[in-house]
Design a protein around this motif. Structure first.
Motif, PDB file in Angstrom:
ATOM      1  N   HIS A 104     -26.186  56.916  82.755  1.00  0.00           N
ATOM      2  CA  HIS A 104     -24.766  56.556  82.597  1.00  0.00           C
ATOM      3  C   HIS A 104     -24.579  55.037  82.463  1.00  0.00           C
ATOM      4  N   ASN A 105     -25.652  54.322  82.193  1.00  0.00           N
ATOM      5  CA  ASN A 105     -25.552  52.885  81.904  1.00  0.00           C
ATOM      6  C   ASN A 105     -25.270  52.677  80.417  1.00  0.00           C
ATOM      7  N   ILE A 106     -24.808  51.491  80.074  1.00  0.00           N
ATOM      8  CA  ILE A 106     -24.464  51.171  78.685  1.00  0.00           C
ATOM      9  C   ILE A 106     -25.682  51.402  77.782  1.00  0.00           C
ATOM     10  N   ASN A 107     -25.421  51.949  76.587  1.00  0.00           N
ATOM     11  CA  ASN A 107     -26.495  52.290  75.644  1.00  0.00           C
ATOM     12  C   ASN A 107     -26.757  51.101  74.706  1.00  0.00           C
ATOM     13  N   PRO A 108     -27.948  50.519  74.774  1.00  0.00           N
ATOM     14  CA  PRO A 108     -28.242  49.340  73.942  1.00  0.00           C
ATOM     15  C   PRO A 108     -28.020  49.577  72.441  1.00  0.00           C
ATOM     16  N   ALA A 121     -20.632  37.760  74.366  1.00  0.00           N
ATOM     17  CA  ALA A 121     -21.223  38.126  75.662  1.00  0.00           C
ATOM     18  C   ALA A 121     -21.328  39.638  75.817  1.00  0.00           C
ATOM     19  N   ILE A 122     -22.166  40.028  76.774  1.00  0.00           N
ATOM     20  CA  ILE A 122     -22.293  41.428  77.193  1.00  0.00           C
ATOM     21  C   ILE A 122     -22.069  41.455  78.706  1.00  0.00           C
ATOM     22  N   ILE A 123     -21.269  42.401  79.181  1.00  0.00           N
ATOM     23  CA  ILE A 123     -21.247  42.666  80.634  1.00  0.00           C
ATOM     24  C   ILE A 123     -21.761  44.090  80.831  1.00  0.00           C
ATOM     25  N   CYS A 124     -22.917  44.210  81.451  1.00  0.00           N
ATOM     26  CA  CYS A 124     -23.455  45.534  81.744  1.00  0.00           C
ATOM     27  C   CYS A 124     -23.184  45.864  83.210  1.00  0.00           C
ATOM     28  N   VAL A 125     -23.238  47.134  83.549  1.00  0.00           N
ATOM     29  CA  VAL A 125     -22.977  47.587  84.920  1.00  0.00           C
ATOM     30  C   VAL A 125     -24.123  48.503  85.341  1.00  0.00           C
ATOM     31  N   CYS A 132     -29.648  48.599  84.718  1.00  0.00           N
ATOM     32  CA  CYS A 132     -29.645  48.786  83.264  1.00  0.00           C
ATOM     33  C   CYS A 132     -31.016  48.423  82.713  1.00  0.00           C
ATOM     34  N   ASP A 133     -31.241  48.782  81.443  1.00  0.00           N
ATOM     35  CA  ASP A 133     -32.492  48.372  80.802  1.00  0.00           C
ATOM     36  C   ASP A 133     -32.379  46.899  80.413  1.00  0.00           C
TER      37      ASP A 133
END
Ligand SMILES: *Cc1c(COP(=O)(O)O)cnc(C)c1O
Length: 374
Positions: A104-108, A121-125, A132-133
């Motif tokens: 359920h993490n952001i998909n690259p 920018a990217i904000i991942c959670v 995340c990867d």
């Protein structure tokens, strides 16, 4: 009711707070630096700035990037609202990228599709505490010259390829809300390896005021200071920092107990039809902020009601951000997020916190099983 999460406070914590309350400094005193140092020591980060909430930490982290007007930042819709709100506070447009079905993490791959010439920018959670990867996200960031903020409000203590969360992105965000790994009541932090960001964050936390330059270089005395940025008052109190220092000493014990309960749940549900338990990649240490399962071929809302009436404080993490009326009015989405939608429909959060007993866990397990049978 067994809540989905709650704080663990002992006598050492209480005494640490009382000591500060009886001292000369209840805010802007020595405990702030000491708490920041304990976060650095634990995570391996070079710098840390503590503030009054995780949301404030996100806000000043985005502000410290000094992005130009009309910038875009790519983030996940499957998070708490403050992740993307922090972009809106700073007039940066959040662009959502869909998540992966397993973590359920952001998909690259979805990030790549959303990059434009305005992306900065990217904000991942780190959803639920699963990092995340980061390697892949860093590669994308390097390729397109993007800054990377990791919202690790779920992931203090997590590791990615044996490196602690807190050192993996340009800036990492922590929260010390009572349901998180360690608490200060309300509180948050930004860690970074970058001295310039750190200096800026320290000023942004306190009105954008710089106490150093003027007094060092100017003819004035000690009273002189400059205001360099439009900062806020996001300061944490010293009694909160004292609580944080005391809590940090128990962080690994807390995480180990969380993992024990998560393993217990995983085992108990492994042969239950219609439940899929959380995925942990072999190269991470999961911090287990929350324990979520996906319900297959079951009506989640009916199971939710059944469990609540059985005294199990289940929850849903998360309602995708683009569904909120504020976002529908101000940032309507043309595209679909099928994985977020599918996950949102079937996900449920079961109770998980360090002071849960095995009997509590057994009660959760048997209640889930009987809810699924109905
Ligand atoms: C808790 C949380 C926040 C905000 O933290 P507060 O300390 O409550 O302001 C931000 N992002 C995520 C993913 C969180 O879980």
């Amino acid at each position: 009711m067994i809540p989905y999460g709650r704080q663990s406070i002992d006598d050492d914590d209480i005494n640490a707070v009382v000591d500060v309350l009886m001292s000369d400094w209840i805010t802007t005193g020595p405990k702030i630096k000491e708490f920041e140092e304990s976060i650095c020591k634990y995570t391996g980060a070079q710098h840390s700035t503590v503030v009054n909430s995780g949301t404030s930490a996100l806000d000043i982290a985005v502000q410290a990037l000094s992005l130009p007007e009309n910038s875009e930042a790519i983030t996940t819709p499957f998070t708490f609202a403050s992740t993307s709100n922090a972009l809106l506070y700073n007039r940066v447009k959040p662009v959502f990228a869909d998540i992966m079905p397993d973590t359920h993490n952001i998909n690259p791959d979805e990030i790549r599709k959303k990059i434009t010439d305005r992306t900065r920018a990217i904000i991942c959670v780190d959803f639920a505490g699963h990092p995340c990867d980061m390697q892949e996200l860093k590669e994308i960031a390097a390729e397109y010259n993007l800054l990377l903020i990791e919202d690790a409000c779920h992931a203090l203590g997590a590791e990615y390829h044996n490196k602690k969360v807190g050192t993996l992105a340009d800036m990492t965000i922590l929260s010390f809300h009572p349901v998180k790994h360690v608490t200060t009541g309300e509180g948050g932090a930004v860690t970074t390896q970058n001295k310039e960001y750190y200096d800026t964050l320290q000023m942004l936390r306190s009105h954008g005021i710089d106490k150093n330059t003027m007094s060092r270089s100017g003819p004035q005395g000690d009273w002189a200071y400059d205001m360099k940025y439009l900062g806020r008052n996001y300061r944490m109190t010293d009694f909160q920092a004292a609580l944080g220092i005391s809590q940090m000493k128990k962080l690994d014990t807390f995480i180990n107990r969380r993992k024990e309960i998560a393993d217990y749940y995983n085992h108990a549900f492994s042969d239950v039809e219609g439940i899929s338990t959380p995925v942990t990649k072999p190269y991470v240490r999961h911090a287990w902020h929350i324990y979520t399962v996906l319900l297959k071929n079951h009506n989640r809302d009916a199971v939710f009601k059944q469990l609540r009436s059985a005294g199990i404080g289940v929850n849903v993490h998360y309602i995708p951000i683009y569904k909120f009326s504020y976002y529908q009015q101000n940032l309507p989405q043309k595209e679909q997020f099928p994985v977020s939608e599918e996950t949102y429909k079937s996900i449920i959060t079961l109770p998980l916190f360090p002071q849960m007993t095995n009997e509590n866990a057994d009660q959760v397990i048997s209640s889930v099983k009987s809810a699924l049978e109905k």
